[in-house]
Write a protein that holds these residues in place. Structure first.
Motif, PDB file in Angstrom:
ATOM      1  N   SER A   1      -7.471 -13.975 -57.168  1.00  0.00           N
ATOM      2  CA  SER A   1      -6.743 -13.628 -58.309  1.00  0.00           C
ATOM      3  C   SER A   1      -7.194 -12.452 -58.695  1.00  0.00           C
ATOM      4  O   SER A   1      -6.303 -12.000 -59.662  1.00  0.00           O
TER       5      SER A   1
ATOM      6  N   GLY B   1      -3.524 -15.402 -59.905  1.00  0.00           N
ATOM      7  CA  GLY B   1      -4.299 -16.502 -58.840  1.00  0.00           C
ATOM      8  C   GLY B   1      -3.563 -17.661 -59.197  1.00  0.00           C
ATOM      9  O   GLY B   1      -2.403 -17.962 -59.294  1.00  0.00           O
TER      10      GLY B   1
ATOM     11  N   TYR C   1      -2.274 -11.105 -54.464  1.00  0.00           N
ATOM     12  CA  TYR C   1      -2.340 -12.441 -54.455  1.00  0.00           C
ATOM     13  C   TYR C   1      -1.052 -13.359 -54.072  1.00  0.00           C
ATOM     14  O   TYR C   1      -1.022 -14.521 -53.432  1.00  0.00           O
TER      15      TYR C   1
END
Length: 527
Positions: free
Chosen positions: A115, A147, A89
């Protein structure tokens, strides 16, 4: 003592009780830190993730350093991003800037950050060879989180760290015997651009804040030495921390540190500086700063930090120099608050407010006495104009155009602070007219800050369109956490609180005035 003189003296004594004592530097530090931290936090939520210039590169670098990768792997090509191993991410953040340099595109174009994508992936960053200290601290926010939550945590860590050094500027200026004009200068120097950067993952904000703190704390220390007062432990800590941290922010920071220290020496003269150097506690602080600078210099040289810069189309050195000189005044726009990826101009009204403030401080400083204060102004003015020109021209044939106005903000803030120091000997009498001027100045500054903030919200919620579209904000295409309406109200309340504290501080009478007022009472009381 004649009975006829007693009533006037009692009246003076009663008048004294209505005047507040000199501000406590520690109290100023804590209050300013809380306020600036909250202001920066509001900016961090109001700005979409990755909406600050180069934020993806700095975020990837921070996540990598927090996981033990102090520098990235180079392809050997000048300007090519370095490669690091980070969670997926984080590695994909470069793909979340669809609105960059497109002021009419709202932030809803960016896809949500996944996430759950926490597997190791290769991320690319142009900051791979930068000093790891700032990134190691900020990157801690990505450990144990994922995230958007992790990225906001990283922003908030950076925000509160920067806010401390912004607050340190006020603590140092408020500790001066004649603190009014230096505090006014500090208020003018902290433009919306400074707070905008404070709410981001970018060492530029820390560089600006710590440079100002170095200059202000050194000036306050020099004044205490000249007055033969015991050096304040708080000021020594502020100087040690700010100088040590500044050395590690960006490749150019060692230069800014040297110039800020030189300017402080010139403000108070060589004799005051030599007396300061003779203080054992200051020598300890200087030793710590020296060790920190030595490591920072070693990193810049060994890691070849300047080779991390992205390369663009080559520009002849002469053309680059002329273009930089031509843009000298235009950079004022960026000093005030160009938002986004240099794509959203500040409202003209806000820009004019700071042109007025900057102009007034510089005019007063260049006509100030003693004359040695003007040499400080000359040094810093030449720095703001000539150093960026020289740096851009020296690298333009290899890297193309690299300079942005925000890179000079550390020196611009120091220039305005120096103007406040230079003008501190001008009389500052607390009269009804003075109070009125302070009130109107604070209202003007607060409105300008709020206007820039709302412009940033408009840019990302509905986009800057060809028509006036403020009313369309009540049907936004994108909303920040908590909604833009709530963030705007909180921001305005914070500005009002800052204005209230500044008004109390600036309407505190100078120490000399209080002393003169109380002097006639002292002999009778002593008897």
């Amino acid at each position: 003592m004649p009975h006829s003189t007693l009533p006037p003296l009692l009246a003076k004594f009663n008048h004294l009780k209505t005047h507040r004592p000199a501000p406590s530097s520690f109290r100023v530090l804590i209050v300013a830190w809380l306020l600036f931290g909250c202001i920066g936090s509001v900016w961090s939520f109001a700005s979409p993730l990755m909406s600050i210039p180069d934020e993806p590169a700095h975020t990837i670098k921070a996540a990598a350093v927090a996981r033990g990768q102090l520098s990235g792997t180079s392809s050997g090509v000048q300007g090519a991003p370095l490669m690091v191993q980070v969670p997926g991410y984080i590695a994909d953040l470069n793909q979340h800037v669809c609105f960059a340099q497109k002021s009419n595109v709202t932030a809803d174009c960016a896809t949500p950050i996944d996430s759950s994508d926490r597997g190791w992936r290769t991320g690319k960053t142009s900051a791979g060879n930068y000093n790891p200290v700032y990134y190691g601290i900020v990157g801690l926010g990505s450990r144990g989180l994922s995230g958007e939550t992790a990225i906001y945590a990283m922003r908030l860590i950076s925000t509160w760290m920067v806010a401390f050094f912004l607050a340190a500027i006020f603590a140092a200026t408020a500790s001066l015997r004649r603190f009014h004009r230096p505090v006014i200068a500090a208020s003018i120097a902290l433009t919306p651009a400074v707070f905008f950067l404070t709410g981001s993952i970018n060492p530029n904000a820390l560089e600006i804040a710590s440079t100002g703190a170095v200059f202000a704390s050194l000036c306050a220390i020099a004044e205490q030495t000249a007055s033969k007062v015991r050096l304040s432990t708080l000021l020594l800590v502020v100087f040690t921390l700010s100088a040590s941290v500044l050395a590690h922010t960006r490749p150019l920071s060692l230069l800014w540190l040297a110039i800020a220290a030189t300017a402080a020496v010139l403000c108070f003269g060589i004799n005051a500086s030599l007396r300061t150097l003779a203080q054992r506690r200051f020598q300890v602080a200087l030793l710590i700063v020296g060790v920190s600078c030595a490591f920072a210099l070693w990193w810049v040289v060994s890691a070849k930090s300047f080779e991390s810069l992205l390369a663009g189309a080559p520009i002849p050195a002469e053309s680059a120099a002329v273009a930089m000189l031509d843009k000298t005044v235009f950079f004022m726009v960026e000093y005030v608050g160009v938002l986004g990826w240099i794509d959203t101009m500040p409202p003209p009204a806000a820009l004019y407010a700071w042109v007025l403030g900057f102009g007034a401080m510089l005019f007063l400083a260049y006509t100030a006495r003693p004359l040695r204060a003007r040499w400080v102004m000359v040094l810093l003015t030449v720095t703001v104009i000539a150093v960026p020109t020289a740096l851009q021209a020296s690298s333009s044939e290899q890297l193309g155009w690299i300079w942005q106005g925000r890179y000079t903000l550390a020196m611009v803030v120091t220039l305005i602070l120096a103007a406040g120091i230079a003008t501190r000997f001008r009389p500052f009498r607390i009269t009804p007219w003075t109070k009125s001027m302070v009130r109107w100045g604070l209202v003007l500054g607060g409105l300008a800050h709020a206007y820039v903030f709302l412009e940033g919200l408009r840019r990302y919620t509905i986009g800057i369109q060809d028509h006036v579209n403020w009313t369309e904000m009540f049907e936004p295409l994108w909303q920040p956490p908590g909604t833009w309406q709530v963030l705007a109200v909180i921001y305005i309340l914070l500005l009002a609180t800052c204005g209230s504290f500044l008004y109390r501080l600036l309407t505190t009478p100078p120490a000399q005035a209080r002393q003169k007022l109380i002097a006639p009472l002292q002999p009778p009381l002593s008897r």
